[in-house]
Design an enzyme around this catalytic site. Sequence first.
Site, PDB file in Angstrom:
ATOM      1  N   GLY A  20       0.816  -1.203   0.000  1.00 34.34           N
ATOM      2  CA  GLY A  20       0.000   0.000   0.000  1.00 34.34           C
ATOM      3  C   GLY A  20       0.845   1.246   0.000  1.00 34.34           C
ATOM      4  CD  GLU A  21       3.411   5.248  -2.772  1.00 32.43           C
ATOM      5  OE1 GLU A  21       4.272   6.136  -2.743  1.00 32.43           O
ATOM      6  OE2 GLU A  21       3.300   4.426  -3.693  1.00 32.43           O
ATOM      7  CB  THR A  54      -1.325  11.414   1.839  1.00 34.71           C
ATOM      8  OG1 THR A  54      -2.445  11.263   0.965  1.00 34.71           O
ATOM      9  CG2 THR A  54      -0.804  12.836   1.757  1.00 34.71           C
ATOM     10  CE1 TYR A  55       0.468  13.767   6.097  1.00 38.11           C
ATOM     11  CE2 TYR A  55      -1.585  12.560   5.815  1.00 38.11           C
ATOM     12  CZ  TYR A  55      -0.906  13.763   5.985  1.00 38.11           C
ATOM     13  OH  TYR A  55      -1.610  14.936   6.012  1.00 38.11           O
ATOM     14  N   GLY A  56       2.929   7.843   3.557  1.00 40.85           N
ATOM     15  CA  GLY A  56       3.940   6.806   3.567  1.00 40.85           C
ATOM     16  C   GLY A  56       3.518   5.526   2.882  1.00 40.85           C
ATOM     17  CD  GLN A  57       6.714   4.907   0.619  1.00 39.89           C
ATOM     18  OE1 GLN A  57       7.483   4.764   1.553  1.00 39.89           O
ATOM     19  NE2 GLN A  57       6.636   6.042  -0.063  1.00 39.89           N
ATOM     20  CB  VAL A  58       1.573  -0.078   4.071  1.00 44.40           C
ATOM     21  CG1 VAL A  58       1.345  -1.241   5.036  1.00 44.40           C
ATOM     22  CG2 VAL A  58       1.013   1.201   4.658  1.00 44.40           C
ATOM     23  CE  LYS A  82       0.535   5.299   8.369  1.00 39.59           C
ATOM     24  NZ  LYS A  82      -0.658   5.733   9.115  1.00 39.59           N
ATOM     25  CG  ASP A 120     -10.501   8.741   6.013  1.00 38.41           C
ATOM     26  OD1 ASP A 120     -11.446   8.946   5.224  1.00 38.41           O
ATOM     27  OD2 ASP A 120      -9.344   8.479   5.638  1.00 38.41           O
TER      28      ASP A 120
END
Length: 503
Positions: free
Chosen positions: A33-34, A36-40, A55, A164
């Site tokens: 995953g990716e 706004t605040y980083g990749q996973v 994360k 959210d």
Amino acid sequence: MAIADFGQLNMEEPPPFWGSRGVDCFEKLEQVGEGTYGQVYMAREIKTGEIVALKKIRMDNEREGFPITAIREIKILKKLDHPNVIHLKEIVTSPGRDRDDQGKPDNNKYKGGIYMVFEYMDHDLTGLSDRSTQGFTVPQIKCYMKQLLTGLHYCHIKKVLHRDIKGSNLLIDNEGNLKLADFGLARSYSHDHDGNLTNRVITLWYRPPELLLGATKYGPAIDMWSVGCIFAELLNGKPILPGKTETEQLTKIYELCGSPDENNWPGVSKMPWFDQLKSPRPLRRRLRDIYRNFDRHALELLERMLVLDPSQRISAKDALDADYFWTDPLPCDPKSLPKYESSHEFQTKKRRQEMRHNEEAAKKQKMQHPQQHSRWPPQQHGVGQAHAAPHWPAGPNHPINNGPPPQLPAGGPSGHHYYQNPRGPAPASNGYQTGGYNNRSRGGYSSGSYPSQSRGAPYGAGPNGGYGVRPPNYSQNGGQFSGSGRGQNPMGGARNQRYGGWQ
């Protein structure tokens, strides 16, 4: 961190050694995953072999220290401990500049990286619904919705707004357990809070009308509107309010729920943006007409979730007591749900992109080698001729020209996703997402996880046995599932009980 006994809140602080370990204690297996605040990343802890989700907190644009959004998320997750809320295991660091999958240094101008280590789940609700070709069964929808409401009720009791809620932020493991995730936009609140809160939260398709009209003082009702949108999406098979802009989103809300006025929403005319965004003409509420094929009890619950006036919107606690969860077919036991291949929206989107790329490559090759049209078939050479028949270009049935049609993404435009970019435009948010993990689920359901029921005789045997197979939007008026059928709920929870010891 130890798990509290059932019905008790765990007030124990996380281990004091957070941040003392390095990311080299984990082997990154795959980016899943990716945001706004980083990749996973899916990763394996080298010492124990446990699969986790790493994360990475993006620091590219941080000139003054640690991102405030990450600080807020960590602080909130430290005080939440519930089977239906994602578990933050620890924080780890990298001493030097990280590298991407191609071995190139990342964009972080400052040395070092910080990772949040989460338990690893198998799916998110959006990816799972995309994989399910026939939709979810009614007991399955009830199972997921009950877990969602239980986790959200706990958050609200702990004075936390999620801000959210959407399908890609609802993670599910192969034991059927659902957990609320991505608390990057979450916020602690109090009923006597005098400060203003931002209204630029919640992905647009799930954003309530009060935020769209500029409200800066709000409470748990904003999350309940999002839950109503998720509920309708599960029943309907697709998002119900897919607006492209805030103005269009409000228009869709007005067309479904009616236009707001002082009669159905006292005080609405004083909302900051009401005059600019009010409906040009009065519109009546049409929710019951549009979704008249929904089960009667489902429609009643949906009506109470999608109320324009937030003060009249149903709470998570009252929703758990709705007739919908106490009539046949009852919510199924999470462990009885079918097991699927790992499915997250990030991975689904990646597969679709690959299919589109292959389709475009096939079309390009077809354009470069157009089919030769001829009135007559190619000359047939007699037996014993020294040369073979001339090559005939590939026709429309040739494998290269007969690939599968492109699979377009469901649900419209993409926005921020817990792991990556999900359906629907989204506010800036940090992302965490998950993939296939069969590790022991923390706080999962088991026999006796909930107190015994007090509402009628147990739901008995029969051809469907509480695990019905009718499509999600079947009508309950008449047919074998009509009537109250009240009884024991396989997922547990007496109707009027105190939920897990908190109110």
